[in-house]
Each structure stands twice: as C-alpha cells, then as structure tokens.
Design a protein around this motif. Structure first.
Motif, PDB file in Angstrom:
ATOM      1  N   ALA A  22       0.817  -1.214   0.000  1.00 52.68           N
ATOM      2  CA  ALA A  22       0.000   0.000   0.000  1.00 52.68           C
ATOM      3  C   ALA A  22       0.851   1.264   0.000  1.00 52.68           C
ATOM      4  O   ALA A  22       0.356   2.342  -0.341  1.00 52.68           O
ATOM      5  CB  ALA A  22      -0.956  -0.005   1.194  1.00 52.68           C
ATOM      6  N   ALA A  23       2.110   1.144   0.351  1.00 49.02           N
ATOM      7  CA  ALA A  23       3.004   2.295   0.289  1.00 49.02           C
ATOM      8  C   ALA A  23       3.261   2.717  -1.154  1.00 49.02           C
ATOM      9  O   ALA A  23       3.598   3.868  -1.416  1.00 49.02           O
ATOM     10  CB  ALA A  23       4.316   1.975   0.991  1.00 49.02           C
ATOM     11  N   LEU A  27      -4.805   0.749  -2.396  1.00 49.83           N
ATOM     12  CA  LEU A  27      -5.118  -0.284  -1.411  1.00 49.83           C
ATOM     13  C   LEU A  27      -5.737  -1.527  -2.051  1.00 49.83           C
ATOM     14  O   LEU A  27      -5.401  -2.647  -1.671  1.00 49.83           O
ATOM     15  CB  LEU A  27      -6.038   0.268  -0.320  1.00 49.83           C
ATOM     16  CG  LEU A  27      -6.358  -0.688   0.819  1.00 49.83           C
ATOM     17  CD1 LEU A  27      -5.086  -1.171   1.527  1.00 49.83           C
ATOM     18  CD2 LEU A  27      -7.309  -0.039   1.805  1.00 49.83           C
ATOM     19  N   GLY A  28      -6.635  -1.347  -3.006  1.00 48.61           N
ATOM     20  CA  GLY A  28      -7.251  -2.502  -3.665  1.00 48.61           C
ATOM     21  C   GLY A  28      -6.209  -3.414  -4.293  1.00 48.61           C
ATOM     22  O   GLY A  28      -6.257  -4.637  -4.143  1.00 48.61           O
ATOM     23  N   PHE A 123      -8.272   3.376  -3.189  1.00 45.65           N
ATOM     24  CA  PHE A 123      -8.504   1.977  -3.496  1.00 45.65           C
ATOM     25  C   PHE A 123      -8.020   1.593  -4.886  1.00 45.65           C
ATOM     26  O   PHE A 123      -7.581   0.482  -5.104  1.00 45.65           O
ATOM     27  CB  PHE A 123      -9.995   1.629  -3.368  1.00 45.65           C
ATOM     28  CG  PHE A 123     -10.419   1.445  -1.938  1.00 45.65           C
ATOM     29  CD1 PHE A 123     -10.171   0.265  -1.281  1.00 45.65           C
ATOM     30  CD2 PHE A 123     -11.031   2.485  -1.262  1.00 45.65           C
ATOM     31  CE1 PHE A 123     -10.550   0.103   0.056  1.00 45.65           C
ATOM     32  CE2 PHE A 123     -11.407   2.332   0.054  1.00 45.65           C
ATOM     33  CZ  PHE A 123     -11.167   1.145   0.716  1.00 45.65           C
ATOM     34  N   TYR A 124      -8.166   2.507  -5.848  1.00 50.82           N
ATOM     35  CA  TYR A 124      -7.781   2.158  -7.229  1.00 50.82           C
ATOM     36  C   TYR A 124      -6.937   3.253  -7.833  1.00 50.82           C
ATOM     37  O   TYR A 124      -6.934   4.357  -7.424  1.00 50.82           O
ATOM     38  CB  TYR A 124      -9.032   1.954  -8.087  1.00 50.82           C
ATOM     39  CG  TYR A 124      -9.930   0.882  -7.528  1.00 50.82           C
ATOM     40  CD1 TYR A 124      -9.608  -0.452  -7.698  1.00 50.82           C
ATOM     41  CD2 TYR A 124     -11.053   1.205  -6.787  1.00 50.82           C
ATOM     42  CE1 TYR A 124     -10.407  -1.442  -7.163  1.00 50.82           C
ATOM     43  CE2 TYR A 124     -11.858   0.214  -6.262  1.00 50.82           C
ATOM     44  CZ  TYR A 124     -11.525  -1.098  -6.454  1.00 50.82           C
ATOM     45  OH  TYR A 124     -12.321  -2.080  -5.924  1.00 50.82           O
TER      46      TYR A 124
END
Length: 124
Positions: A22-23, A27-28, A123-124
C-alpha cells in the motif's frame, strides 16, 4: 484455530505485506497482491476441507504462477488474475479460498487498529 496457536502469525505477516504494498500501490491492488502471496504461501484450509488438500495445493500453485506474471507487466498480470478468479469460481465455488479471505480481513483490522492505513484510502 491455527492463528490462536501460532500467535496470529499469518495475520501479522499479511498485514505487513498489505502495508508494504500500500506504500506504493492503491489499497485494492495491495490487498490483491497480498492475497495472492498468502494463497501462494499457505494452502487454504477451507478449500482443503471442501475439495481436498491436492485441490488446495493446486490453488496455491496457481496463485504463485499469477504472481510470476508480474514480471511480464500489468496487463499480463491482470489477465492471469482474471483467469485465476474464473478458476476459483468454477465448479460451484468449491475452490473459494475463504480462510485466506478471513485472514485478509483480520490483517486489515490490524492495520486499522494500529492506524497504519492512511486516510483517505486510495482503493484504485
């Protein structure tokens, strides 16, 4: 039950994988990547109960193969993900990796509890 006996090792390992990805990724995508890594490393116990250990191991091998496609670019990886998704859903969802999904949810809880996800989440 295994998580209780091993100090939630897979939950914390998965949380670290999600946070690391996620860095650099939305996130997705970080969750998908971590889910595949978890599935490649550990045969899903729900699949093993429903379809046998050989089927669970086959899913793990397929997840590892999908991860190998990362070296060929995002389009190849996306196609491999879609193919794996179709395979998991076929045959009446007998290969649905539910235990791994539960571990992802627990790992996300750990990250939220520890305030390791930055808001707003992309998320995307």
């Amino acid at each position: 039950a295994r998580q209780f006996t091993n100090g939630f090792a897979e939950v914390f390992w998965t949380a670290e994988r999600i946070a690391g990805h996620a860095a650099e990724l939305p996130l997705g995508e970080a969750i998908v990547r971590s889910y595949l890594e978890l599935l490649a490393k550990h045969a899903d116990s729900l699949i093993a109960r429903k379809s046998g250990l050989a089927a669970a191991n086959e899913v793990s091998q397929r997840a590892a193969s999908v991860l190998d496609q990362l070296q060929h670019g995002s389009e190849t990886f996306a196609v491999a993900c879609a193919d794996l998704d179709f395979y998991l859903r076929a045959d009446g969802n007998c290969r649905n990796p539910g235990t791994s999904a539960d571990l992802i949810a627990a790992a996300l809880f750990v990250l939220l509890r520890d305030r390791r996800l930055n808001w707003p989440v992309r998320f995307y």
